[in-house]
Design a protein around this motif. Structure first.
Motif, PDB file in Angstrom:
ATOM      1  N   ARG A 194     102.560 118.694  62.418  1.00 35.44           N
ATOM      2  CA  ARG A 194     102.787 119.073  63.815  1.00 35.44           C
ATOM      3  C   ARG A 194     102.775 120.583  63.948  1.00 35.44           C
ATOM      4  NH1 ARG A 194     107.397 114.955  66.053  1.00 35.44           N
ATOM      5  NH2 ARG A 194     106.166 113.099  65.648  1.00 35.44           N
ATOM      6  N   PRO A 195     102.106 121.079  64.962  1.00 28.30           N
ATOM      7  CA  PRO A 195     102.126 122.532  65.177  1.00 28.30           C
ATOM      8  C   PRO A 195     103.461 122.981  65.744  1.00 28.30           C
ATOM      9  CG  PRO A 195     100.769 121.453  66.832  1.00 28.30           C
ATOM     10  CD  PRO A 195     101.210 120.383  65.866  1.00 28.30           C
ATOM     11  N   GLU A 196     103.849 124.181  65.375  1.00 28.20           N
ATOM     12  CA  GLU A 196     105.009 124.816  65.998  1.00 28.20           C
ATOM     13  C   GLU A 196     104.554 125.337  67.355  1.00 28.20           C
ATOM     14  OE1 GLU A 196     106.761 127.737  63.445  1.00 28.20           O
ATOM     15  OE2 GLU A 196     106.724 126.391  61.708  1.00 28.20           O
ATOM     16  N   PRO A 197     105.496 125.623  68.240  1.00 31.70           N
ATOM     17  CA  PRO A 197     105.088 126.174  69.542  1.00 31.70           C
ATOM     18  C   PRO A 197     104.230 127.439  69.349  1.00 31.70           C
ATOM     19  CG  PRO A 197     107.404 125.568  69.578  1.00 31.70           C
ATOM     20  CD  PRO A 197     106.941 125.430  68.150  1.00 31.70           C
ATOM     21  N   GLY A 198     103.127 127.495  70.081  1.00 30.24           N
ATOM     22  CA  GLY A 198     102.241 128.650  69.999  1.00 30.24           C
ATOM     23  C   GLY A 198     101.358 128.682  68.768  1.00 30.24           C
ATOM     24  N   GLU A 199     101.217 127.559  68.100  1.00 35.94           N
ATOM     25  CA  GLU A 199     100.451 127.495  66.858  1.00 35.94           C
ATOM     26  C   GLU A 199      99.347 126.453  66.978  1.00 35.94           C
ATOM     27  OE1 GLU A 199     102.066 127.523  62.476  1.00 35.94           O
ATOM     28  OE2 GLU A 199     102.285 125.514  63.327  1.00 35.94           O
ATOM     29  N   LEU A 200      98.160 126.800  66.531  1.00 37.42           N
ATOM     30  CA  LEU A 200      97.058 125.852  66.431  1.00 37.42           C
ATOM     31  C   LEU A 200      96.924 125.473  64.960  1.00 37.42           C
ATOM     32  CD1 LEU A 200      93.671 125.848  68.147  1.00 37.42           C
ATOM     33  CD2 LEU A 200      93.731 125.686  65.668  1.00 37.42           C
ATOM     34  N   VAL A 201      96.949 124.185  64.680  1.00 34.94           N
ATOM     35  CA  VAL A 201      96.773 123.714  63.302  1.00 34.94           C
ATOM     36  C   VAL A 201      95.331 123.293  63.130  1.00 34.94           C
ATOM     37  CG1 VAL A 201      97.428 121.987  61.589  1.00 34.94           C
ATOM     38  CG2 VAL A 201      99.164 122.973  63.078  1.00 34.94           C
ATOM     39  N   MET A 202      94.664 123.953  62.212  1.00 35.76           N
ATOM     40  CA  MET A 202      93.285 123.598  61.881  1.00 35.76           C
ATOM     41  C   MET A 202      93.346 122.548  60.782  1.00 35.76           C
ATOM     42  SD  MET A 202      90.182 125.938  60.465  1.00 35.76           S
ATOM     43  CE  MET A 202      90.357 125.524  58.738  1.00 35.76           C
ATOM     44  N   ASP A 203      92.850 121.369  61.092  1.00 34.19           N
ATOM     45  CA  ASP A 203      92.975 120.258  60.154  1.00 34.19           C
ATOM     46  C   ASP A 203      91.802 120.156  59.198  1.00 34.19           C
ATOM     47  OD1 ASP A 203      94.390 118.171  59.058  1.00 34.19           O
ATOM     48  OD2 ASP A 203      93.574 116.689  60.407  1.00 34.19           O
ATOM     49  N   GLY A 204      90.854 121.046  59.303  1.00 28.49           N
ATOM     50  CA  GLY A 204      89.772 121.052  58.337  1.00 28.49           C
ATOM     51  C   GLY A 204      88.428 121.335  58.969  1.00 28.49           C
ATOM     52  N   ILE A 205      87.613 121.997  58.216  1.00 25.03           N
ATOM     53  CA  ILE A 205      86.218 122.203  58.600  1.00 25.03           C
ATOM     54  C   ILE A 205      85.372 121.832  57.395  1.00 25.03           C
ATOM     55  CG2 ILE A 205      86.658 124.009  60.309  1.00 25.03           C
ATOM     56  CD1 ILE A 205      85.796 126.084  58.220  1.00 25.03           C
ATOM     57  N   ALA A 206      84.140 121.527  57.654  1.00 29.06           N
ATOM     58  CA  ALA A 206      83.219 121.209  56.563  1.00 29.06           C
ATOM     59  C   ALA A 206      81.869 121.818  56.886  1.00 29.06           C
ATOM     60  CB  ALA A 206      83.086 119.699  56.394  1.00 29.06           C
ATOM     61  N   VAL A 207      81.250 122.371  55.875  1.00 32.29           N
ATOM     62  CA  VAL A 207      79.920 122.954  56.012  1.00 32.29           C
ATOM     63  C   VAL A 207      79.021 122.254  54.996  1.00 32.29           C
ATOM     64  CG1 VAL A 207      78.544 125.071  55.809  1.00 32.29           C
ATOM     65  CG2 VAL A 207      80.859 125.175  56.779  1.00 32.29           C
ATOM     66  N   ASP A 208      77.901 121.771  55.469  1.00 33.09           N
ATOM     67  CA  ASP A 208      76.931 121.126  54.597  1.00 33.09           C
ATOM     68  C   ASP A 208      76.608 122.045  53.419  1.00 33.09           C
ATOM     69  OD1 ASP A 208      73.909 120.692  53.809  1.00 33.09           O
ATOM     70  OD2 ASP A 208      74.580 118.828  54.755  1.00 33.09           O
ATOM     71  N   ALA A 209      76.515 121.475  52.238  1.00 30.41           N
ATOM     72  CA  ALA A 209      76.274 122.263  51.024  1.00 30.41           C
ATOM     73  C   ALA A 209      75.043 123.160  51.144  1.00 30.41           C
ATOM     74  CB  ALA A 209      76.147 121.337  49.819  1.00 30.41           C
ATOM     75  N   ARG A 210      74.040 122.708  51.859  1.00 29.97           N
ATOM     76  CA  ARG A 210      72.819 123.511  52.018  1.00 29.97           C
ATOM     77  C   ARG A 210      73.019 124.718  52.926  1.00 29.97           C
ATOM     78  NH1 ARG A 210      69.612 118.326  53.840  1.00 29.97           N
ATOM     79  NH2 ARG A 210      71.547 118.345  54.975  1.00 29.97           N
ATOM     80  N   ARG A 211      74.091 124.713  53.714  1.00 24.20           N
ATOM     81  CA  ARG A 211      74.361 125.798  54.672  1.00 24.20           C
ATOM     82  C   ARG A 211      75.449 126.752  54.193  1.00 24.20           C
ATOM     83  NH1 ARG A 211      70.698 126.954  57.724  1.00 24.20           N
ATOM     84  NH2 ARG A 211      72.185 127.914  59.116  1.00 24.20           N
ATOM     85  N   ARG A 212      76.072 126.469  53.059  1.00 23.51           N
ATOM     86  CA  ARG A 212      77.151 127.322  52.554  1.00 23.51           C
ATOM     87  C   ARG A 212      76.596 128.674  52.151  1.00 23.51           C
ATOM     88  NH1 ARG A 212      79.748 122.389  49.285  1.00 23.51           N
ATOM     89  NH2 ARG A 212      80.495 121.297  51.126  1.00 23.51           N
ATOM     90  N   GLY A 213      77.394 129.690  52.403  1.00 21.69           N
ATOM     91  CA  GLY A 213      76.997 131.049  52.064  1.00 21.69           C
ATOM     92  C   GLY A 213      76.136 131.721  53.117  1.00 21.69           C
ATOM     93  N   LEU A 214      75.937 131.058  54.259  1.00 22.07           N
ATOM     94  CA  LEU A 214      75.084 131.607  55.317  1.00 22.07           C
ATOM     95  C   LEU A 214      75.887 132.045  56.541  1.00 22.07           C
ATOM     96  CD1 LEU A 214      72.176 128.995  55.129  1.00 22.07           C
ATOM     97  CD2 LEU A 214      72.270 131.276  54.099  1.00 22.07           C
TER      98      LEU A 214
END
Length: 119
Positions: A23-43
């Motif tokens: 749960r986020p605290e007041p005034g906080e955004l919790v990022m639950d995850g991002i994913a980048v395709d392996a072919r696009r990493r480092g770009l």
């Protein structure tokens, strides 16, 4: 999880992850995850996603973004650090190493500033 491990191995993993309420605290955004395709990493794709997340947080009046990163993903942690996240605490989870493949989770924070708002 189900796509990666199948129903018999994936469902127990999902059940364990569901125990980690974030749960986020007041005034906080919790990022639950991002994913980048392996072919696009480092770009720069991950960095652009983090910039967009900060903009969304600013639009909603948040003062901080919070995320968790696992110990077996040093590239993700380095990305977060390059984008202003700092480690707040690390929780050792050796009991999860066999089941989920990681043994520690670090919570990281990044302040949201006026510069994060879209112009």
């Amino acid at each position: 999880m189900l796509a990666a491990y199948g129903p018999f191995r994936g469902l127990p993993r999902l059940a364990v992850l569901a125990l980690f309420e974030r749960r986020p605290e007041p005034g906080e955004l919790v990022m639950d995850g991002i994913a980048v395709d392996a072919r696009r990493r480092g770009l720069g794709t991950g960095g652009r996603l983090l910039t967009e997340i900060a903009a969304v947080a600013a639009e909603h009046g948040c003062h901080r973004v919070r995320l968790d990163v696992i110990d077996v993903n040093p590239r993700a942690r380095a990305l977060y650090e390059r984008h202003g996240f700092t480690a707040a605490r690390t929780e050792r989870t050796p009991y999860l190493r066999t089941l989920l493949g990681f043994g520690a989770v670090t919570t990281m924070h990044r302040p949201v500033t006026p510069a994060d708002a879209r112009t």
